[in-house]
Write a protein that holds these residues in place. Structure first.
Motif, PDB file in Angstrom:
ATOM      1  N   HIS A  63       0.864  -1.178   0.000  1.00 41.82           N
ATOM      2  CA  HIS A  63       0.000   0.000   0.000  1.00 41.82           C
ATOM      3  C   HIS A  63       0.898   1.223   0.000  1.00 41.82           C
ATOM      4  N   MET A  64       0.594   2.167  -0.872  1.00 44.11           N
ATOM      5  CA  MET A  64       1.415   3.360  -0.994  1.00 44.11           C
ATOM      6  C   MET A  64       0.560   4.596  -0.762  1.00 44.11           C
ATOM      7  N   LYS A  65       1.091   5.522   0.022  1.00 44.77           N
ATOM      8  CA  LYS A  65       0.439   6.814   0.236  1.00 44.77           C
ATOM      9  C   LYS A  65       1.252   7.886  -0.465  1.00 44.77           C
ATOM     10  N   VAL A  66       0.570   8.730  -1.234  1.00 46.97           N
ATOM     11  CA  VAL A  66       1.223   9.784  -2.003  1.00 46.97           C
ATOM     12  C   VAL A  66       0.773  11.136  -1.462  1.00 46.97           C
ATOM     13  N   ARG A  67       1.764  11.978  -1.153  1.00 49.05           N
ATOM     14  CA  ARG A  67       1.519  13.353  -0.716  1.00 49.05           C
ATOM     15  C   ARG A  67       2.258  14.280  -1.682  1.00 49.05           C
ATOM     16  N   PRO A  68       1.547  15.078  -2.458  1.00 50.58           N
ATOM     17  CA  PRO A  68       2.205  15.973  -3.414  1.00 50.58           C
ATOM     18  C   PRO A  68       2.626  17.295  -2.782  1.00 50.58           C
ATOM     19  N   ALA A  69       3.621  17.923  -3.385  1.00 45.08           N
ATOM     20  CA  ALA A  69       4.071  19.276  -3.050  1.00 45.08           C
ATOM     21  C   ALA A  69       4.138  20.045  -4.371  1.00 45.08           C
ATOM     22  N   SER A  70       4.799  21.192  -4.380  1.00 41.01           N
ATOM     23  CA  SER A  70       4.802  22.016  -5.594  1.00 41.01           C
ATOM     24  C   SER A  70       5.631  21.430  -6.738  1.00 41.01           C
ATOM     25  N   ARG A  71       6.776  20.787  -6.424  1.00 42.81           N
ATOM     26  CA  ARG A  71       7.645  20.235  -7.471  1.00 42.81           C
ATOM     27  C   ARG A  71       7.933  18.740  -7.292  1.00 42.81           C
ATOM     28  N   HIS A  72       7.403  18.136  -6.250  1.00 41.69           N
ATOM     29  CA  HIS A  72       7.713  16.726  -5.993  1.00 41.69           C
ATOM     30  C   HIS A  72       6.544  16.042  -5.305  1.00 41.69           C
ATOM     31  N   ILE A  73       6.662  14.731  -5.201  1.00 44.70           N
ATOM     32  CA  ILE A  73       5.723  13.968  -4.389  1.00 44.70           C
ATOM     33  C   ILE A  73       6.539  13.171  -3.375  1.00 44.70           C
ATOM     34  N   ASP A  74       5.929  12.889  -2.240  1.00 43.37           N
ATOM     35  CA  ASP A  74       6.502  11.963  -1.273  1.00 43.37           C
ATOM     36  C   ASP A  74       5.626  10.729  -1.295  1.00 43.37           C
ATOM     37  N   ALA A  75       6.239   9.581  -1.583  1.00 46.22           N
ATOM     38  CA  ALA A  75       5.510   8.326  -1.671  1.00 46.22           C
ATOM     39  C   ALA A  75       6.049   7.377  -0.609  1.00 46.22           C
ATOM     40  N   ALA A  76       5.167   6.933   0.295  1.00 51.99           N
ATOM     41  CA  ALA A  76       5.548   6.011   1.362  1.00 51.99           C
ATOM     42  C   ALA A  76       4.857   4.676   1.118  1.00 51.99           C
ATOM     43  N   ILE A  77       5.652   3.621   1.044  1.00 52.91           N
ATOM     44  CA  ILE A  77       5.118   2.277   0.844  1.00 52.91           C
ATOM     45  C   ILE A  77       5.151   1.546   2.175  1.00 52.91           C
ATOM     46  N   ASP A  78       3.968   1.062   2.593  1.00 57.01           N
ATOM     47  CA  ASP A  78       3.809   0.356   3.870  1.00 57.01           C
ATOM     48  C   ASP A  78       4.449   1.156   4.998  1.00 57.01           C
ATOM     49  N   ASP A  79       5.376   0.562   5.750  1.00 57.65           N
ATOM     50  CA  ASP A  79       6.003   1.246   6.886  1.00 57.65           C
ATOM     51  C   ASP A  79       7.360   1.845   6.536  1.00 57.65           C
ATOM     52  N   GLN A  80       7.699   1.913   5.261  1.00 53.88           N
ATOM     53  CA  GLN A  80       9.008   2.402   4.828  1.00 53.88           C
ATOM     54  C   GLN A  80       9.065   3.926   4.885  1.00 53.88           C
ATOM     55  N   GLN A  81      10.292   4.448   4.858  1.00 55.57           N
ATOM     56  CA  GLN A  81      10.495   5.893   4.803  1.00 55.57           C
ATOM     57  C   GLN A  81       9.970   6.417   3.464  1.00 55.57           C
ATOM     58  N   PRO A  82       9.395   7.614   3.446  1.00 58.03           N
ATOM     59  CA  PRO A  82       8.905   8.166   2.179  1.00 58.03           C
ATOM     60  C   PRO A  82      10.037   8.399   1.183  1.00 58.03           C
ATOM     61  N   MET A  83       9.723   8.189  -0.073  1.00 57.83           N
ATOM     62  CA  MET A  83      10.653   8.470  -1.166  1.00 57.83           C
ATOM     63  C   MET A  83      10.221   9.788  -1.793  1.00 57.83           C
ATOM     64  N   ARG A  84      11.190  10.631  -2.073  1.00 63.80           N
ATOM     65  CA  ARG A  84      10.883  11.894  -2.747  1.00 63.80           C
ATOM     66  C   ARG A  84      11.161  11.713  -4.232  1.00 63.80           C
ATOM     67  N   LEU A  85      10.153  12.010  -5.043  1.00 67.63           N
ATOM     68  CA  LEU A  85      10.270  11.922  -6.491  1.00 67.63           C
ATOM     69  C   LEU A  85       9.900  13.277  -7.075  1.00 67.63           C
ATOM     70  N   VAL A  86      10.712  13.748  -8.013  1.00 70.10           N
ATOM     71  CA  VAL A  86      10.465  15.058  -8.623  1.00 70.10           C
ATOM     72  C   VAL A  86       9.655  14.888  -9.898  1.00 70.10           C
ATOM     73  N   SER A  87       8.893  15.893 -10.204  1.00 69.84           N
ATOM     74  CA  SER A  87       8.081  15.894 -11.405  1.00 69.84           C
ATOM     75  C   SER A  87       8.975  16.195 -12.605  1.00 69.84           C
ATOM     76  N   VAL A  88       8.954  15.327 -13.596  1.00 70.17           N
ATOM     77  CA  VAL A  88       9.756  15.535 -14.810  1.00 70.17           C
ATOM     78  C   VAL A  88       8.876  15.674 -16.050  1.00 70.17           C
ATOM     79  N   GLY A  89       7.593  15.746 -15.829  1.00 69.87           N
ATOM     80  CA  GLY A  89       6.673  15.892 -16.950  1.00 69.87           C
ATOM     81  C   GLY A  89       5.267  15.571 -16.492  1.00 69.87           C
ATOM     82  N   ASP A  90       4.344  15.619 -17.425  1.00 72.80           N
ATOM     83  CA  ASP A  90       2.957  15.326 -17.081  1.00 72.80           C
ATOM     84  C   ASP A  90       2.830  13.926 -16.492  1.00 72.80           C
TER      85      ASP A  90
END
Length: 142
Positions: free
Chosen positions: A69-96
């Protein structure tokens, strides 16, 4: 009496010298070159802003095809995606609807499928190997 071994004509010395040089060449190792070191240069990712409407569409919990299960929290230029009990991963937007981790190891593509509620994530579990894992997901809840 003369020793016969010392009486070799000059014409027979040339083939003996060639045989001797051939024998030395066969016992010596082949020339080796030092391995070249490689350098990989990558340009910094061009990030883009996330539209507020798109951010609302991305936010939520995703039920992944492998049971995660993954929870996604967006920000202005990135999203934080946390899978299960793991630390969130920060991913940057590179396109639509496309996001990539800073090291390029994880990519996520959102708004896939007929209803636009599917996500596709790919990642390399071990950066030393060429293996890529691809997991699909459906938005479970906003």
């Amino acid at each position: 009496m003369r020793p016969l071994s010392l009486l070799l004509p000059a014409s027979s010395l040339v083939p003996l010298a060639l045989l001797a040089s051939g024998a030395l060449a066969q016992t010596q190792p082949y020339p080796q070159t030092a391995p070249l070191s490689t350098v990989q240069v990558t340009a910094p990712m061009k990030t883009s802003w996330i539209d507020p409407v798109q951010a609302r569409e991305l936010a939520g919990s995703y039920a992944m095809s492998n049971g995660w299960h993954m929870k996604v929290r967006p920000a202005s230029r990135h999203i934080d995606a946390a899978i299960d009990d793991q630390q969130p991963m920060r991913l940057v937007s590179v396109g639509d609807d496309r996001f990539v981790s800073a090291d390029g190891n994880v990519t996520m593509e959102f708004n896939r499928g007929e209803a636009g509620d599917e996500m596709l994530m790919s990642y390399r579990p071990d950066p030393r190997l060429a293996q890529v894992v691809v997991i699909s997901s459906r938005l479970a809840q906003r």
